[in-house]
Structures are given as structure tokens and as C-alpha cells.
Design an enzyme around this catalytic site. Structure first.
Site, PDB file in Angstrom:
ATOM      1  N   CYS A   1       0.807  -1.228   0.000  1.00 56.60           N
ATOM      2  CA  CYS A   1       0.000   0.000   0.000  1.00 56.60           C
ATOM      3  C   CYS A   1       0.841   1.279   0.000  1.00 56.60           C
ATOM      4  O   CYS A   1       0.419   2.300  -0.531  1.00 56.60           O
ATOM      5  CB  CYS A   1      -0.964  -0.001   1.177  1.00 56.60           C
ATOM      6  SG  CYS A   1      -0.223  -0.431   2.750  1.00 56.60           S
TER       7      CYS A   1
ATOM      8  N   GLY B   1      -2.608   0.022   8.354  1.00 54.79           N
ATOM      9  CA  GLY B   1      -1.650  -0.800   7.610  1.00 54.79           C
ATOM     10  C   GLY B   1      -1.213  -2.000   8.434  1.00 54.79           C
ATOM     11  O   GLY B   1      -0.797  -3.024   7.896  1.00 54.79           O
TER      12      GLY B   1
ATOM     13  N   HIS C   1      -2.708   6.408   3.900  1.00 57.57           N
ATOM     14  CA  HIS C   1      -1.266   6.682   3.913  1.00 57.57           C
ATOM     15  C   HIS C   1      -0.991   7.977   3.145  1.00 57.57           C
ATOM     16  O   HIS C   1      -1.643   8.259   2.133  1.00 57.57           O
ATOM     17  CB  HIS C   1      -0.496   5.554   3.218  1.00 57.57           C
ATOM     18  CG  HIS C   1      -0.393   4.279   3.997  1.00 57.57           C
ATOM     19  ND1 HIS C   1      -0.857   4.133   5.287  1.00 57.57           N
ATOM     20  CD2 HIS C   1       0.158   3.077   3.666  1.00 57.57           C
ATOM     21  CE1 HIS C   1      -0.603   2.899   5.705  1.00 57.57           C
ATOM     22  NE2 HIS C   1       0.003   2.234   4.745  1.00 57.57           N
TER      23      HIS C   1
HETATM   24  C1  2RA Z   1       1.745  -1.068   6.506  1.00 57.22           C
HETATM   25  N1  2RA Z   1       2.309  -1.298   4.209  1.00 57.22           N
HETATM   26  O1  2RA Z   1       1.295   0.065   6.293  1.00 57.22           O
HETATM   27  C2  2RA Z   1       1.985  -1.994   5.405  1.00 57.22           C
HETATM   28  C3  2RA Z   1       0.781  -2.872   5.237  1.00 57.22           C
HETATM   29  N2  2RA Z   1       0.914  -3.760   4.156  1.00 57.22           N
HETATM   30  O2  2RA Z   1       1.988  -1.484   7.625  1.00 57.22           O
END
Ligand code: 2RA
Length: 353
Positions: free
Chosen positions: A130, A161, A260
Site C-alpha cells: 500500500c 496498515g 497513507h
Molecule cells: C503497513 N504497508 O502500512 C503496510 C501494510 N501492508 O503497515
């Protein structure tokens, strides 16, 4: 006849978002949807486009007759079961980390490298992490025009995440700290959490996340790099098709539930201007440009969560670096960052099989 779609991990955090996406998509090209999960969740009923479906247990036979199988499960389950789905004739679209860097598995973001799905010798297609995904629509579009050479990024990653337990931890920390007037002395956040029965030893994060930022995501790799930072480097190179792209990433967890963000510093082969970059970004169907700082308009995760597009703002021409743009992106890590991109790959496949 219309293709058959399977969803493995239908009852997990990303699987649940996937059901929501299926229910809200305008076109629905599937003749049948099959929901698959572990024995624990088998028998559960979930409504997909007004039809109540019963979740079936993961087994080799569950893939019989399936054209496309989406996997939203942990790495080790995908590693074992995606090849089984492929051996039964399905194309597996996998959202785990198990196959992303396999040379025989394409790593796909449809608006950047959709054609890569055609070359899938193992019958498996991977969905990126992600963090990488959140900036790919913007970087792919800018790369097509200006040719990307170097990338320096800092991430601002949401708690989700790390899964449901990470979300629960953030909320618990926020409740324990609310109204306590802490964050004014070194260690007072940590000691207040401890006194409230929330020691860091019980947390999925290595430090308090509430009222804090934590410069760590993933596991420790060589020379002090985190797995998350190496994913940003390796996956960006593979998706963009630039094997020698210079990349340096610092991944940071912030007290945001979902979405994110990344601060991106991107250097190109050709001359760039903010005006040209705005035009390119505005023309992308999966990007929303929000870039008017005079009116206090820029993307923030709290305003982007739940949205499908990637939001981009704060586009600036670097003052001291030629051919370089700085900008800020926000993308919902559970939607485009995970379920939505996987589903979009399946849609592209459906149109081509
Ligand atoms: C996180 N990218 O944000 C990782 C999850 N797949 O922890």
C-alpha cells in the site's frame, strides 16, 4: 459466458473493503462470485449486490470453475494457495507480499502498467504494497511525460496498515491520553499509557503512536533499513520498469486510522514545471488534484479516507534541484492501497479473458 470471480479472505479487513467495492461498482462483469475463507469463517453469510452468499472453506476444489481468484490473506496462505488456484485454471491476483518480487509474476497498477498482466507464466499477478501504491498513479503519469530518474520519499503511514489490532491500539491510546495534558515531558506519554494498562510491550508499534510519530514500519533488514522502505524501492522500480531508479525512503507511522500519505521528491530527465505537472495530474481519471495553499487547500488523510482516487497537492518545483518536483499524496491504504487495486486488476483481466 461471464467469468467467475473468487475472493479468498472474504471476511478479513481488506476482504470486507473488497465486498464494499463490489457492491458499489457501476459495472459488474461477473457471472458468479465465490467467497472463500478459513474453516473458522466458513458458513458465514455476506450480501453481494443484493444476493446472500455463503462463505465456503478454502480447499483446492473451491477453485474449480473459477476464472479469477483474488487473495487478501497473509503471505504464507497466499504462498501456499495462489499456486493451487492457478493449477486449477484460475488467474490468482494476490495482495500479499509472497510473489511481488518474483521475476515470473507481474506487479501491476492498472493505470501505470496494465499490459504487464499479459505476461504471467505462473498464473499469478501481484498487487503492490500500500505504501508504494499510494504514490504510483501520480509517479506513473509524471514518468510518462518527464522520465523519472531519482526518488526520495518519506511516508506518513496510517495505523490500519498494521491490521485491526493496530487500529484498536491507536484508539485505546487516544482514550487513555485524552484530557491528561501529556506530551509536555520526555516519556510522559509512555508512562501514562503504562499506568493505564497499555505497555508498549503489548503494542503492535515499537513506541506510543498517539500524540507521536514513529519512524518505523515493517521488519528490520540489512544496514538499518526497514522491510517497508525496501518495498518502496524494489516495487517502484518494478512497476515503473526502471530497474536502476535511485530510491531512498524513510517510512514513518503516524496517528491516523486509515490513509497513507507520502512526501515525494522526484527528479526527472526532462525539465519540469508546476503548471505542466498540474495539467498531467488533472488529466488522470484516478487522481484528484487539490493544490491551492493560498486557500488552505491540500490533501490530508482525514479528508481522503474512504475515497477511491489518489489525492495530490503541494506540487512545487524544487528550488535547489534541477528537473525536480516536490509534492504530497494521500491514498486510502485499504482501498486503492489494497482491495481496489486488486479488484481493478481483476476487472482488466475480465475484459481480456
Ligand atoms: C503497513 N504497508 O502500512 C503496510 C501494510 N501492508 O503497515
Amino acid at each position: 459466458s461471464a467469468p467467475v470471480l473468487a475472493l479468498v479472505g472474504a471476511t478479513g479487513a481488506v476482504g470486507t473493503v473488497m465486498i464494499d467495492i463490489m457492491n458499489s461498482r457501476s459495472a459488474f462483469p461477473w457471472g458468479e462470485v465465490r467467497l472463500i475463507a478459513s474453516a473458522r469463517s466458513a458458513g458465514k453469510k455476506i450480501s453481494v449486490r443484493g444476493q446472500e452468499l455463503t462463505v465456503i472453506e478454502l480447499s483446492p476444489e473451491a477453485f474449480d470453475g473459477v476464472d479469477i481468484a483474488m487473495f487478501d490473506v497473509p503471505d504464507e496462505i497466499s504462498a501456499e494457495w495462489a499456486p493451487i488456484a492457478a493449477s486449477r485454471g484460475a488467474v490468482a491476483v494476490d495482495n500479499s507480499g509472497a510473489f511481488r518480487m518474483d521475476a515470473d509474476v507481474p506487479l501491476v497498477v492498472p493505470e501505470v502498467n496494465a499490459d504487464a498482466i499479459a505476461d504471467r507464466p505462473r498464473g499469478i499477478i501481484a498487487n503492490p504494497n500500500c505504501t508504494t501504491l499510494s504514490m504510483m498513479a501520480a509517479l506513473g503519469a509524471l514518468h510518462r511525460e518527464f522520465e523519472l530518474r531519482e526518488l526520495v520519499v518519506a511516508s506518513y503511514q496510517a495505523a490500519s496498515g498494521g491490521g485491526q489490532s493496530a487500529i484498536d491500539r491507536l484508539y485505546a491510546e487516544l482514550s487513555a491520553l485524552a484530557g491528561k495534558g501529556v506530551g509536555v515531558e520526555a516519556g510522559d506519554v509512555r508512562s501514562t499509557l503504562e499506568a493505564a494498562g497499555l505497555p508498549i510491550s503489548d503494542s503492535p508499534f515499537p513506541a506510543p503512536l498517539a500524540l507521536n510519530v514513529v519512524p518505523w514500519a515493517g521488519s528490520l533488514k540489512d544496514d538499518g533499513w526497514s522491510s517497508e522502505e525496501l518495498k518502496v524501492r524494489n516495487e517502484s522500480r518494478k512497476i515503473l520498469g526502471i530497474p536502476d531508479l535511485k530510491v531512498s525512503a524513510t517510512c514513518v507511522r503516524v496517528p491516523v486510522v486509515t490513509t497513507h500519505s507520502l512526501a515525494v521528491h522526484a527528479t526527472f530527465a526532462r525539465e519540469v514545471t508546476v503548471e505542466a505537472a498540474h495539467k498531467i495530474l488533472e488529466a488522470q481519471p484516478t487522481i484528484v488534484l487539490v493544490d491551492d495553499p493560498a486557500a488552505k487547500r491540500f490533501p490530508t488523510p482525514a479528508d481522503v479516507v474512504g475515497e477511491d482516487p489518489t489525492y495530490v497537492g503541494r506540487v512545487r518545483q524544487a528550488l535547489d534541484f534541477p528537473n525536480t518536483l516536490d509534492f504530497f499524496v494521500c491514498g486510502d491504504n485499504l482501498r486503492k492501497g489494497a482491495a481496489l487495486n486488486t479488484y481493478e486488476i481483476a476487472e482488466v483481466l475480465a475484459a481480456r479473458i
